[in-house]
Design an enzyme around this catalytic site. Structure first.
Site, mmCIF file in Angstrom:
data_model
loop_
_atom_site.group_PDB
_atom_site.id
_atom_site.type_symbol
_atom_site.label_atom_id
_atom_site.label_comp_id
_atom_site.label_asym_id
_atom_site.label_seq_id
_atom_site.Cartn_x
_atom_site.Cartn_y
_atom_site.Cartn_z
ATOM 1 N N HIS A 195 0.820 -1.212 0.000
ATOM 2 C CA HIS A 195 0.000 0.000 0.000
ATOM 3 C C HIS A 195 0.856 1.265 0.000
ATOM 4 C CE1 HIS A 195 -3.948 -2.093 1.450
ATOM 5 N NE2 HIS A 195 -3.471 -2.585 0.321
ATOM 6 N N TYR A 250 -3.209 4.387 -2.671
ATOM 7 C CA TYR A 250 -2.943 4.594 -1.245
ATOM 8 C C TYR A 250 -1.951 5.720 -0.987
ATOM 9 C CZ TYR A 250 -5.500 0.296 -0.378
ATOM 10 O OH TYR A 250 -6.487 -0.647 -0.312
#
Length: 435
Positions: A195, A250
């Protein structure tokens, strides 16, 4: 072959089952065991899973149980897809950080830290049962967030484990559509932490069999591709152009923190949306006429999860030696990180080992952010394994989305107050929490 899914009562599971049914030649399963403590979810998900296998003519048998030992005994591979505290805990992760003017998110920032504290001890407990009862060469495939921290916990404890995320396969499908080729004709230069990744190359094999990097085409200002890419990751075209890389969605939490925070303060949480979707899904799973994956499952998240899971499982169990983007030990791949840190890069997969491939050096801005988040991750894992408010405070302070001592103090108290039910040591210390 016996495959076990710990957390098999998840509404994600029919996505997996759909993939297992479609790709049975790639991953021939004799027994699929779904392990879950929730009796309602267990039976509803198990029921629709059996109907899906029967409808597809899959010869495998599906078992449901709350007994982890029975589920993992003699398993060839075990998947972890846990959510300790369920969506109610996620709802908290996405809201209490707002009190300290931080984003609320389930995998990064203070909320992601809370999830790690809840999750790591449980994962390690289950992993010991896998070590004791599964086949000696069984692998653990972790899809439980935060994947990087959880995977490192498993590897540090000596388990045969690899972390799985669907970001890379999602980008692969996105680029394949953009250039009109099959997904397996797209190879990514995917680098970073779970992420926290960038695509620094998009290599497409054309009809002539020649592979070329099409990232310059994606970044060309006059083709429209750059605008489409910027819109898909919700970041500016200038950011993508300057980095000469496509950031994962992200990274928006880092590059546009204040904007995201304002959005969160004025919109329903993702947890609320997922809970509504899950109610609809569970109603579908209860319907005996439902024998295929419901359309509502696309709203649940986890796109291409089944394909990613089947790819890694069939590569491991079939000893294929192919390359996939996975969460693995660094082992010198990023020279600025310790060898035992977990990174997300292309890796070669065999039954005996999963080995990261060499990557070209990261740009200084990427090195800086990856190093900062990696430092937090190491402190977060220490707090998750050993407990203690001071460890939580230090890890909180170290996160680049926090970074201030007074804010870290406030967030630590908020975290412990919201998660006392799931963190036994916090209850035993009888900490007085703010908020």
């Amino acid at each position: 072959m016996k495959l076990t899914v710990v957390g098999g009562g998840s509404t994600y599971t029919p996505e997996l089952v759909d993939g297992f049914a479609r790709l049975r030649d790639q991953l021939p399963i004799d027994e699929l065991w779904l392990v879950d403590p929730d009796p309602v979810r267990r039976e509803l998900v198990g029921g629709v899973a059996r109907r899906m296998f029967a409808h597809a003519g899959h010869p495998g048998t599906i078992h449901v149980t709350d007994d982890v030992v029975a589920g993992v005994t003699d398993a060839d591979a075990v998947m972890f897809q846990l959510r300790i505290g369920g969506q109610a805990a996620r709802q908290q992760d996405e809201t209490w950080p707002h009190e300290a003017c931080c984003i609320g998110q389930e995998t990064t920032g203070p909320g992601g830290f809370a999830k790690a504290l809840r999750t790591v001890p449980v994962v390690l407990e289950y992993a010991e049962l896998v070590r004791k009862h599964a086949k000696p060469d069984a692998w653990i495939v972790d899809f439980t967030n935060p994947v990087g921290i959880v995977t490192r916990a498993l590897l540090e404890a000596g388990h045969r484990a690899v972390g799985l995320c669907n970001v890379a396969i999602g980008f692969q499908r996105r680029f394949a559509k953009e250039f009109g080729v099959a997904p397996d004709h797209v190879r990514l230069d995917h680098v970073g932490l779970n992420h926290l990744t960038w695509e620094r190359g998009v290599h497409v094999t054309g009809a002539d069999g020649v592979e070329r990097d099409v990232l310059p085409d994606l970044l060309a200002p006059d083709t429209g591709a750059l605008d489409r890419m910027a819109e898909s990751v919700h970041m500016s075209r200038d950011l993508i152009r300057l980095q000469h890389a496509v950031p994962s969605y992200y990274l928006r939490y880092f590059y546009s923190h204040d904007t995201v925070l304002q959005e969160q303060l004025h919109e329903p949480t993702r947890a609320e949306a997922v809970m509504e979707t899950e109610r609809a899904l569970l109603a579908k799973y209860a319907d005996e006429s439902v024998v295929t994956k419901p359309a509502e499952l696309e709203q649940r998240g986890g796109a291409y999860y089944s394909e990613a899971a089947i790819d890694v499982l069939s590569s491991i169990l079939g000893d294929r030696g192919d390359v996939q983007v996975l969460n693995v030990r660094n082992d010198g791949t990023f020279p600025f990180l310790p060898d035992d840190h977990v990174i997300e890069v292309p890796a070669r997969v065999t039954r005996q080992a999963i080995t990261p491939l060499p990557v070209s050096p990261l740009a200084p801005d990427m090195v800086g952010l990856v190093s900062h988040v990696a430092g937090y991750e190491r402190l977060a894992l220490d707090a998750a394994v050993h407990g203690g408010r001071d460890r939580v405070l230090r890890a909180m302070w170290a996160h680049p989305l926090v970074g201030q001592v007074d804010k870290a103090e406030q967030l630590t108290d908020l975290l412990l107050a919201a998660n006392a039910e799931h963190i036994p040591w916090a209850r035993s210390e009888q900490v007085t929490w703010a908020g």
